[in-house]
Scaffold this motif. Structure first.
Motif, mmCIF file in Angstrom:
data_model
loop_
_atom_site.group_PDB
_atom_site.id
_atom_site.type_symbol
_atom_site.label_atom_id
_atom_site.label_comp_id
_atom_site.label_asym_id
_atom_site.label_seq_id
_atom_site.Cartn_x
_atom_site.Cartn_y
_atom_site.Cartn_z
ATOM 1 N N TRP A 51 1.533 -3.483 6.459
ATOM 2 C CA TRP A 51 0.915 -3.335 5.252
ATOM 3 C C TRP A 51 1.262 -2.298 4.217
ATOM 4 C CZ3 TRP A 51 -3.789 -5.918 4.044
ATOM 5 C CH2 TRP A 51 -3.880 -7.020 5.585
ATOM 6 N N LEU A 52 1.998 -1.194 5.161
ATOM 7 C CA LEU A 52 3.031 0.140 3.812
ATOM 8 C C LEU A 52 3.904 -0.286 2.500
ATOM 9 C CD1 LEU A 52 2.003 3.367 6.160
ATOM 10 C CD2 LEU A 52 1.471 2.867 3.818
ATOM 11 N N LYS A 53 4.313 -0.635 1.773
ATOM 12 C CA LYS A 53 5.637 -0.265 1.135
ATOM 13 C C LYS A 53 6.536 0.074 1.966
ATOM 14 C CE LYS A 53 3.689 -0.374 -3.674
ATOM 15 N NZ LYS A 53 4.100 -0.071 -5.057
ATOM 16 N N ILE A 98 1.615 -1.686 -0.029
ATOM 17 C CA ILE A 98 0.360 0.007 -0.316
ATOM 18 C C ILE A 98 0.726 0.775 -0.017
ATOM 19 C CG2 ILE A 98 -1.683 1.288 1.227
ATOM 20 C CD1 ILE A 98 -2.318 -1.115 2.399
ATOM 21 N N ASP A 99 0.051 2.278 -1.283
ATOM 22 C CA ASP A 99 1.106 3.413 -1.123
ATOM 23 C C ASP A 99 0.900 4.446 -0.296
ATOM 24 O OD1 ASP A 99 2.974 3.834 -4.272
ATOM 25 O OD2 ASP A 99 0.857 1.970 -3.957
ATOM 26 N N ILE A 139 -2.546 5.174 3.349
ATOM 27 C CA ILE A 139 -3.167 4.887 3.767
ATOM 28 C C ILE A 139 -3.710 6.211 4.717
ATOM 29 C CG2 ILE A 139 -3.840 3.934 5.735
ATOM 30 C CD1 ILE A 139 -1.764 2.002 5.990
ATOM 31 N N GLY A 169 6.230 4.628 2.231
ATOM 32 C CA GLY A 169 4.726 4.296 2.114
ATOM 33 C C GLY A 169 4.177 5.613 3.223
ATOM 34 N N TRP A 170 2.968 6.207 3.034
ATOM 35 C CA TRP A 170 2.167 7.484 3.783
ATOM 36 C C TRP A 170 1.403 7.027 5.144
ATOM 37 C CZ3 TRP A 170 4.305 11.841 5.061
ATOM 38 C CH2 TRP A 170 5.454 12.146 3.740
ATOM 39 N N LEU A 171 0.764 6.886 6.379
ATOM 40 C CA LEU A 171 -0.309 6.538 6.863
ATOM 41 C C LEU A 171 -0.078 8.451 6.784
ATOM 42 C CD1 LEU A 171 -1.997 5.406 8.966
ATOM 43 C CD2 LEU A 171 -0.415 6.088 10.272
ATOM 44 N N TYR A 195 8.026 5.743 13.182
ATOM 45 C CA TYR A 195 7.850 6.822 11.825
ATOM 46 C C TYR A 195 8.240 7.708 11.341
ATOM 47 C CZ TYR A 195 3.272 4.071 11.375
ATOM 48 O OH TYR A 195 2.854 3.051 10.704
ATOM 49 N N ALA A 240 0.143 -0.961 10.884
ATOM 50 C CA ALA A 240 0.334 0.076 9.111
ATOM 51 C C ALA A 240 1.730 -0.603 9.610
ATOM 52 C CB ALA A 240 0.229 1.885 9.239
ATOM 53 N N ARG A 286 5.878 9.158 7.344
ATOM 54 C CA ARG A 286 5.702 8.031 6.773
ATOM 55 C C ARG A 286 6.720 6.925 7.073
ATOM 56 N NH1 ARG A 286 10.184 11.523 2.675
ATOM 57 N NH2 ARG A 286 11.423 9.853 4.220
#
Length: 287
Positions: free
Chosen positions: A236-238, A184-185, A187, A241-243, A264, A233, A283
């Protein structure tokens, strides 16, 4: 009776209501004009005589609003980043303030090839639908614990012809296909963040009409789901990737601290649009 007289009358009724949160200057006039436009279209003038049959119908809508009932529930729809979305009781009302959360996601997703986006606590799906509309190459997923909002979100997607968005019912990441793990890029997350003991302090127009589960996660400080998302997260994130999480300004420092503690990078509190909420960016840089 002309438009100006009818609107002035409605404003007096709304300003006298204890059920409405009178936080925004001239909010009552804006809402009265919105409801009149809902009945007769947007092209009326203040000097126009209002058809006699419209006046009692308009007064009924104003009476409903004076009880605190949100305008989108009264109209049956809400506008969100140019999308016409169904709004029904049982699903959190899409708000203008959340458009900035969608904007933050869109900005990041447009930079990536074949991006994947997930919207947690999606409700009726405004953020997921806006992302799918504005980033056609994205594979978009929305998740919500409760079936009612998911039904509305799916109906919205069908009506809008947005085929690259899928809605799942379940608890946070547990709702998602396992195949998305690590891919995921972005969230997005607009969680229920009101503390359990704070719910009673909310305006009647919120607590009296919108679903309780969209307001609080029943934790003392409203941080339960935020802390879970921060921890989960990562799976699930690449990498990088960003939350992105929308919260009220008074909670932004606390949420940012949670994300920093969870490891993060680029954790910031950002604001935009009508700026009544904040979007905390975080990130997932490789450790």
């Amino acid at each position: 009776m002309n438009g100006q007289e009818l609107i002035d009358e409605a404003v007096d009724v709304l300003e006298a209501s204890d059920a409405i949160d009178h936080w925004q200057h001239d909010r009552e006039r804006v809402e009265a004009e919105e409801l009149l436009s809902h009945l007769i279209g947007p092209d009326w003038l203040a000097s126009d005589d209002i058809p006699p049959g419209v006046i009692p119908r308009f007064r009924k809508l104003i009476a409903r609003r004076a009880t605190g009932e949100p305008v989108p529930y009264i109209k049956g729809y809400a506008e969100f980043r140019g999308l016409h979305l169904i709004a029904r009781p049982g699903a959190f009302v899409p708000r203008d303030s959340t458009e900035f959360l969608a904007e933050q996601a869109v900005r990041r997703l447009r930079r990536r090839k074949h991006p994947i986006a997930v919207d947690l606590a999606t409700g009726s799906g405004p953020v997921a639908l806006a992302v799918a509309n504005e980033v056609p190459a994205a594979d978009v997923h929305g998740a919500d614990l409760h079936p009612g909002p998911i039904r509305v979100a799916r109906e919205n997607a069908r009506r809008l012809g947005l085929q690259r968005v899928t809605f799942h019912q379940g608890d946070l990441f547990g709702a998602l296909p396992q195949a998305l793990a690590g891919r995921i890029d972005v969230i997005t997350f607009h969680p229920p963040y009101v503390g359990n003991n704070e719910v009673r302090t909310l305006p009647a127009e919120v607590v009296g009409f919108e679903p309780l589960e969209s307001l609080t996660d029943h934790s003392p400080l409203g941080m339960g789901l935020i802390e879970r998302a921060a921890a989960e997260a990562w799976d699930w994130l690449k990498p990088r990737g960003w939350l992105l999480t929308e919260v009220s300004p008074d909670r932004s420092r606390r949420v940012a601290a949670v994300y920093r503690s969870a490891g993060y990078a680029e954790v910031r509190s950002t604001k935009g649009g009508i700026a009544v909420t904040r979007v905390i960016t975080a990130r997932a840089d490789p450790k």
